[in-house]
Design a protein around this motif. Structure first.
Motif, PDB file in Angstrom:
ATOM      1  N   PHE A 148       0.845  -1.191   0.000  1.00  0.00           N
ATOM      2  CA  PHE A 148       0.000   0.000   0.000  1.00  0.00           C
ATOM      3  C   PHE A 148       0.888   1.252   0.000  1.00  0.00           C
ATOM      4  CE2 PHE A 148      -2.389  -3.384   1.971  1.00  0.00           C
ATOM      5  CZ  PHE A 148      -3.634  -3.273   1.392  1.00  0.00           C
ATOM      6  N   THR A 168      -2.798   7.268  -1.131  1.00  0.00           N
ATOM      7  CA  THR A 168      -3.812   6.644  -0.278  1.00  0.00           C
ATOM      8  C   THR A 168      -4.618   5.601  -1.013  1.00  0.00           C
ATOM      9  OG1 THR A 168      -5.344   8.429  -0.803  1.00  0.00           O
ATOM     10  CG2 THR A 168      -4.013   8.679   1.205  1.00  0.00           C
ATOM     11  N   GLU A 169      -4.682   5.698  -2.322  1.00  0.00           N
ATOM     12  CA  GLU A 169      -5.459   4.746  -3.101  1.00  0.00           C
ATOM     13  C   GLU A 169      -4.572   3.693  -3.753  1.00  0.00           C
ATOM     14  OE1 GLU A 169      -8.694   4.758  -3.094  1.00  0.00           O
ATOM     15  OE2 GLU A 169      -8.741   6.567  -1.840  1.00  0.00           O
ATOM     16  N   ASP A 170      -3.259   3.783  -3.538  1.00  0.00           N
ATOM     17  CA  ASP A 170      -2.337   2.849  -4.192  1.00  0.00           C
ATOM     18  C   ASP A 170      -2.334   1.505  -3.473  1.00  0.00           C
ATOM     19  OD1 ASP A 170      -1.687   4.834  -5.949  1.00  0.00           O
ATOM     20  OD2 ASP A 170       0.133   5.462  -4.864  1.00  0.00           O
ATOM     21  N   GLU A 171      -2.584   0.433  -4.229  1.00  0.00           N
ATOM     22  CA  GLU A 171      -2.550  -0.940  -3.679  1.00  0.00           C
ATOM     23  C   GLU A 171      -2.096  -1.869  -4.778  1.00  0.00           C
ATOM     24  OE1 GLU A 171      -5.515  -4.464  -2.018  1.00  0.00           O
ATOM     25  OE2 GLU A 171      -6.172  -2.358  -1.946  1.00  0.00           O
TER      26      GLU A 171
END
Length: 328
Positions: A296, A300-303
């Motif tokens: 992660f 904040t949206e990176d996965e």
């Protein structure tokens, strides 16, 4: 000069009243035989065993500590005193609640050819006593008669209610040499049984420690394995670590399987930092769900899924046939 008080000392009375079980009474009888306690309940205060019992004290004390609580005993003899011939058969009587000890004593006594008499709350086969002492051929003393509740109260007065309850519920056992005279087969047999049990205790404790260590090791290897219930269907889990469908290894616990995947991810250059983190994401909420290691951040949206997966596999003790469509 030693003064014998006509009553039991306060300290000795406290010892006997403190006994709560037959085993407690046995420990106290052993101490009385050895002279640590001056008086025994039911006996003349201030007096120890008869002089003829001196050589028997070690084996009688051991018997009492093992759980055979003796109340009467005598050695065998054949002698003339003041022109009269006295003959005795070796004999011992007492109480037992330990069924294993009772079995051992009875079996050993029968193998040694001893006379064995058993009574419960009700009289056994030998209601009346067997003569063990004669003087010029006339009967003097008998052993092995059934002891009523009143008899037991006479032998064991002033003990606690719980201790006397065990006295009344105990098996009454008497062992007698079949022949008159100084034969020591009875004492050899009694010594063998009670000392073997005494030596067994350290061995059993050592064995228990060994089994405990093995169980702890098994629990560490397969968590939950020591809590299995006999008769119930059991399942064990192993954990498969894999990468993109290729098996990396099988482990007995989830932590080890995860560690395998994490180490490989870190080796590839992906390490937690101030802006990134890694975590295992399960497919669903079940305890047997597969989980994949994901990275992660930094956004904040990176996965990103790494392809490293831990899958719990159930080990079955038997093959479960399908209800339909499978040959039996």
């Amino acid at each position: 000069m030693r003064i014998r008080l006509p009553w039991m000392s306060r300290a000795d009375r406290a010892h006997w009243r403190s006994a709560r079980t037959l085993d407690d009474l046995g420990q106290l009888v052993a101490l009385w035989l050895e002279g640590t306690i001056t008086s025994q309940t039911g006996y003349q205060p201030g007096y120890g065993p008869d002089e003829e019992t001196t050589e028997l004290i070690p084996v009688l004390a051991a018997a009492n500590r093992a759980g055979f609580v003796t109340d009467c005993s005598q050695p065998g003899c054949d002698e003339t005193v003041d022109g009269r011939r006295w003959q005795q058969r070796a004999a011992v009587s007492g109480l037992i609640t330990d069924t294993a000890l009772l079995t051992d004593l009875v079996q050993a006594a029968e193998q040694a050819g001893l006379i064995t008499i058993l009574h419960g709350i009700r009289p056994g086969a030998h209601r009346h006593s067997v003569i063990v002492t004669t003087c010029d051929g006339e009967p003097i003393t008998g052993f092995g008669g059934h002891l009523s509740r009143t008899d037991l109260k006479t032998i064991w007065p002033d003990i606690s209610r719980s201790a006397f309850s065990e006295v009344t519920q105990a098996t009454q056992l008497t062992l007698i040499e079949p022949a008159y005279g100084p034969d020591d087969q009875l004492w050899k047999t009694l010594h063998q049984v009670v000392t073997v049990r005494d030596h067994d205790a350290p061995c059993l404790l050592a064995r228990l420690d060994e089994l405990t260590r093995r169980l702890n090791a098994a629990e560490a290897l397969f968590p939950g394995i020591t809590h299995l219930t006999p008769g119930e269907t059991t399942h064990l889990l192993v954990y498969e670590a894999s990468h993109d469908g290729r098996r990396l290894g099988l482990y007995t616990n989830r932590h080890a399987a995860r560690d395998h995947g994490e180490r490989l991810v870190y080796r590839e250059g992906t390490t937690p930092s101030a802006t990134t983190s890694v975590d295992w994401i399960p497919d669903d909420g079940s305890p047997t769900a597969a989980e994949e290691l994901s990275v992660f951040g930094p956004g904040t949206e990176d996965e990103d899924a790494t392809g490293y997966v831990v899958t719990p596999l159930i080990l079955l003790p038997t093959h479960a046939h399908e209800e339909e469509g499978e040959a039996r």
